[in-house]
Motif scaffolding. Structure first.
Motif, short mmCIF file in Angstrom:
data_model
loop_
_atom_site.label_atom_id
_atom_site.label_comp_id
_atom_site.label_asym_id
_atom_site.label_seq_id
_atom_site.Cartn_x
_atom_site.Cartn_y
_atom_site.Cartn_z
N GLU A 156 9.36 20.07 2.14
CA GLU A 156 10.23 19.18 0.88
C GLU A 156 9.02 17.56 0.87
O GLU A 156 9.13 17.61 -0.23
CB GLU A 156 11.75 18.86 2.07
CG GLU A 156 12.32 20.26 2.25
CD GLU A 156 13.77 20.00 2.25
OE1 GLU A 156 13.90 19.27 3.07
OE2 GLU A 156 14.73 20.74 2.26
N LYS A 157 8.53 17.28 2.32
CA LYS A 157 7.82 16.52 2.35
C LYS A 157 6.37 16.60 1.32
O LYS A 157 6.77 15.26 -0.04
CB LYS A 157 7.60 16.30 3.70
CG LYS A 157 7.83 16.36 4.85
CD LYS A 157 7.31 15.89 6.54
CE LYS A 157 7.53 15.38 7.28
NZ LYS A 157 8.81 14.69 6.85
N LYS A 158 6.37 17.96 1.01
CA LYS A 158 5.14 17.60 -0.04
C LYS A 158 5.74 17.43 -1.39
O LYS A 158 4.98 16.38 -2.43
CB LYS A 158 4.39 18.81 -0.41
CG LYS A 158 3.68 18.92 1.10
CD LYS A 158 3.31 20.08 1.79
CE LYS A 158 0.92 20.27 2.45
NZ LYS A 158 1.21 22.29 2.51
N ARG A 159 6.77 18.54 -1.64
CA ARG A 159 7.85 18.17 -2.61
C ARG A 159 7.99 17.08 -3.09
O ARG A 159 7.68 16.00 -4.27
CB ARG A 159 8.81 18.87 -2.78
CG ARG A 159 9.17 18.40 -4.26
CD ARG A 159 10.66 19.80 -4.54
NE ARG A 159 11.05 20.05 -6.01
CZ ARG A 159 12.29 19.03 -6.10
NH1 ARG A 159 12.35 18.27 -5.48
NH2 ARG A 159 12.15 18.90 -7.43
N ALA A 160 8.57 15.61 -2.31
CA ALA A 160 8.77 14.31 -2.52
C ALA A 160 8.04 13.77 -2.76
O ALA A 160 7.60 12.55 -3.16
CB ALA A 160 9.75 14.19 -0.78
N GLY A 207 0.66 -1.55 0.20
CA GLY A 207 -0.18 -0.47 0.02
C GLY A 207 0.76 1.28 0.03
O GLY A 207 1.98 1.52 -1.07
N THR A 208 0.97 2.22 1.03
CA THR A 208 1.30 3.47 1.12
C THR A 208 2.41 3.13 2.17
O THR A 208 2.38 4.31 2.79
CB THR A 208 -0.05 3.91 1.52
OG1 THR A 208 -0.22 3.90 2.85
CG2 THR A 208 -0.89 4.59 0.36
N MET A 209 3.12 2.37 2.23
CA MET A 209 3.83 2.66 3.18
C MET A 209 5.00 2.91 2.80
O MET A 209 6.14 3.38 3.41
CB MET A 209 4.60 1.29 4.05
CG MET A 209 5.70 0.25 4.52
SD MET A 209 5.92 -1.63 5.18
CE MET A 209 6.75 -1.99 3.26
N PHE A 210 5.59 2.66 1.72
CA PHE A 210 6.71 3.06 0.96
C PHE A 210 6.54 4.76 0.76
O PHE A 210 7.72 5.22 0.65
CB PHE A 210 7.03 2.42 -0.38
CG PHE A 210 7.56 1.27 -0.02
CD1 PHE A 210 8.82 0.84 -0.15
CD2 PHE A 210 6.69 0.40 -0.88
CE1 PHE A 210 9.77 -0.08 -0.23
CE2 PHE A 210 7.69 -1.03 -0.72
CZ PHE A 210 8.55 -1.50 -0.15
N TYR A 211 5.75 5.58 0.70
CA TYR A 211 5.38 6.61 0.84
C TYR A 211 5.83 7.35 2.01
O TYR A 211 5.72 8.42 1.93
CB TYR A 211 3.90 7.43 -0.05
CG TYR A 211 3.86 6.92 -1.13
CD1 TYR A 211 4.39 7.02 -2.11
CD2 TYR A 211 3.00 5.41 -1.73
CE1 TYR A 211 4.46 6.24 -3.71
CE2 TYR A 211 2.68 5.19 -2.98
CZ TYR A 211 3.40 5.26 -4.05
OH TYR A 211 2.84 5.02 -5.28
N GLU A 212 4.80 6.61 3.36
CA GLU A 212 5.29 6.70 4.39
C GLU A 212 6.70 6.66 4.70
O GLU A 212 6.89 8.00 5.41
CB GLU A 212 4.49 6.20 5.16
CG GLU A 212 3.05 6.13 5.07
CD GLU A 212 1.74 5.21 6.10
OE1 GLU A 212 2.82 3.92 6.27
OE2 GLU A 212 1.07 5.07 5.57
N LYS A 213 7.40 5.87 4.15
CA LYS A 213 8.82 6.12 5.15
C LYS A 213 9.81 7.31 3.77
O LYS A 213 10.46 7.80 4.53
CB LYS A 213 9.04 4.52 3.80
CG LYS A 213 8.75 3.57 5.11
CD LYS A 213 8.89 3.34 6.33
CE LYS A 213 8.84 2.01 6.83
NZ LYS A 213 9.14 2.21 8.61
N VAL A 241 8.02 10.22 2.73
CA VAL A 241 7.47 11.50 3.72
C VAL A 241 8.75 11.86 5.13
O VAL A 241 9.02 12.26 5.48
CB VAL A 241 6.35 11.32 3.88
CG1 VAL A 241 5.47 12.56 4.83
CG2 VAL A 241 5.63 11.35 2.67
N GLN A 242 9.07 10.80 5.35
CA GLN A 242 9.71 10.94 6.66
C GLN A 242 10.95 11.02 6.77
O GLN A 242 11.34 11.31 8.33
CB GLN A 242 9.23 9.68 7.93
CG GLN A 242 7.84 8.61 8.63
CD GLN A 242 7.78 7.56 8.69
OE1 GLN A 242 9.33 6.78 8.96
NE2 GLN A 242 6.31 7.20 9.30
N SER A 243 11.49 10.83 5.55
CA SER A 243 12.92 10.66 5.34
C SER A 243 12.86 12.58 5.44
O SER A 243 14.17 13.05 4.87
CB SER A 243 13.04 10.09 3.95
OG SER A 243 12.91 8.71 4.06
#
Length: 389
Positions: free
Chosen positions: A207-211, A191-197, A199-201
């Motif tokens: 920067e979170k929104k742009r990434a 699911g969205t696990m990789f997107y959450e990782k 964003v946490q980086s």
């Protein structure tokens, strides 16, 4: 009169600037490091292909099925359930297709010599340009017969060695296929696990929104392209198979499947399909004029697909120039064989989409893109010369 000392920095205008030299050295060092990294990456991909090939295939399969998972998610189906159903369905389709096509393909491989003899008989009137080749083949046959005479040592591989090698190849292929489907299942079910990782980086909210925006755009474009091209190729193979069946070509389903698979190789795949269909049609029909209808039909389908269907459905933005495609096919076929050649264009599209979303890599994406607007290079050069004058 005593001369005054020169002011600092007012020396010879041609003296080198230490800061410019430092920047040049840094740029050179960075280029060398990038070149070394690329060579090491190629080395790793070549010698560790047993690991990287199924992993990359799993990522491509997951990206291909991602739009369907996203669609089912919007309608309330959890990602693990949709991922499991799609991966099982994909495995069943590939397994059933392989089982149905295995018999005709094995018969064609076993009858290769017979097909060659029949083709030579059909083209007897065009044999003169090939007399030299026939003479060489006769010489090779003579050498083979001589090698079978007593007193000459013959080297043969033991049947047990052949069987063990075949068993090893089957086991390796089965392991790779298992890795592809299992890894793609976990990638789709995450699911969205990789997107959450991702964003946490990043520390700041901007920067979170742009990434996240970049990652979503890249994933959406690549998955849309892979799914669309897969559907188009499947449709092309179906149409070609039905058309060849209507014309009476033997094993039409094999040539339809070959057309669908080889269409992942632009230009080269269509040429291979046309050549194979031409050979089979020439040995299957009495008249050459009727036999040429089969390759003509394949050419018509390829032209319609390449010039109208794919550009309209996929769009011009993700088109790659022909030089980059041929270089990518040659490189990946050398690296990973036929499977690498099939993955060459999808990987090239992945690289182009990534380059288009990052300013530092935009020149690479521009180089890979197909040119749709003519640029007069000579006119630009003349304009620069006039401005310099």
């Amino acid at each position: 009169m005593k001369a005054e000392p020169a002011a600092p920095g007012a020396g010879d205008a041609d003296s080198p600037d230490p800061r410019a030299e430092a920047r040049a050295d840094t740029h050179l060092m960075r280029s060398l490091l990038v070149g070394i990294f690329i060579l090491m990456a190629i080395y790793a991909l070549y010698f560790a292909r047993a690991f990287f090939m199924p992993v990359i295939l799993a990522f491509l399969l997951a990206l291909t099925l991602t739009p369907i998972v996203r669609f089912l998610r919007k309608h309330g189906m959890p990602d693990p359930m949709s991922a499991t159903l799609l991966v099982l369905l994909s495995f069943c389709v590939i397994a059933v297709a392989g089982y149905l096509l295995s018999g005709p393909v094995i018969d064609l491989i076993n009858n290769t010599s017979v097909i060659g003899q029949q083709l030579a008989e059909r083209l007897a009137q065009l044999r003169r340009p090939f007399e030299r080749i026939v003479e060489i083949s006769r010489q090779i046959e003579g050498l083979t017969q001589t090698s079978q005479q007593p007193g000459i040592q013959r080297v043969a591989m033991a049947p047990s060695g052949i069987l063990s090698q075949a068993a090893g190849n089957v086991l390796s292929a089965g392991t790779s296929i298992t890795i592809v489907f299992v890894l793609s299942l976990f990638l789709l079910a995450s699911g969205t696990m990789f997107y959450e990782k991702i964003v946490q980086s990043f520390p700041s909210l901007s920067e979170k929104k742009r990434a996240l925006r970049v990652v979503y755009d890249v994933e959406r474009e690549i998955s849309h392209y892979l799914l669309t091209v897969t559907v188009i190729n499947a449709g092309l193979g179906t149409v070609i198979g039905l058309g060849l069946w209507a014309l009476g070509v033997p094993n039409a389903q094999v040539w339809g499947a070959a057309a669908a698979l080889l269409n992942f190789l632009p230009y080269i795949g269509a040429l291979i399909t046309i050549t194979l269909v031409t050979v089979i049609a020439l040995i299957s029909f009495e008249t050459i004029s009727y036999a040429l209808l089969a390759p003509a039909f394949v050419i018509l389908c390829d032209v319609i697909e390449g010039q109208f269907v794919t550009p309209t459905v996929v769009g011009r933005r993700l088109e790659i120039n022909a030089v980059a495609i041929l270089i990518a096919i040659a490189f990946w076929s050398w690296l990973w064989g036929f499977v690498g050649a099939l993955m060459a264009v999808p990987l090239l599209v992945v690289i182009k989409v990534f380059c288009d979303h990052f300013d530092g890599l935009s020149p690479v994406g521009n180089f890979l893109a197909a040119q749709h607007t003519a640029v007069d290079v000579e006119e630009i050069s003349d304009t620069e010369k006039a401005a310099g004058a």
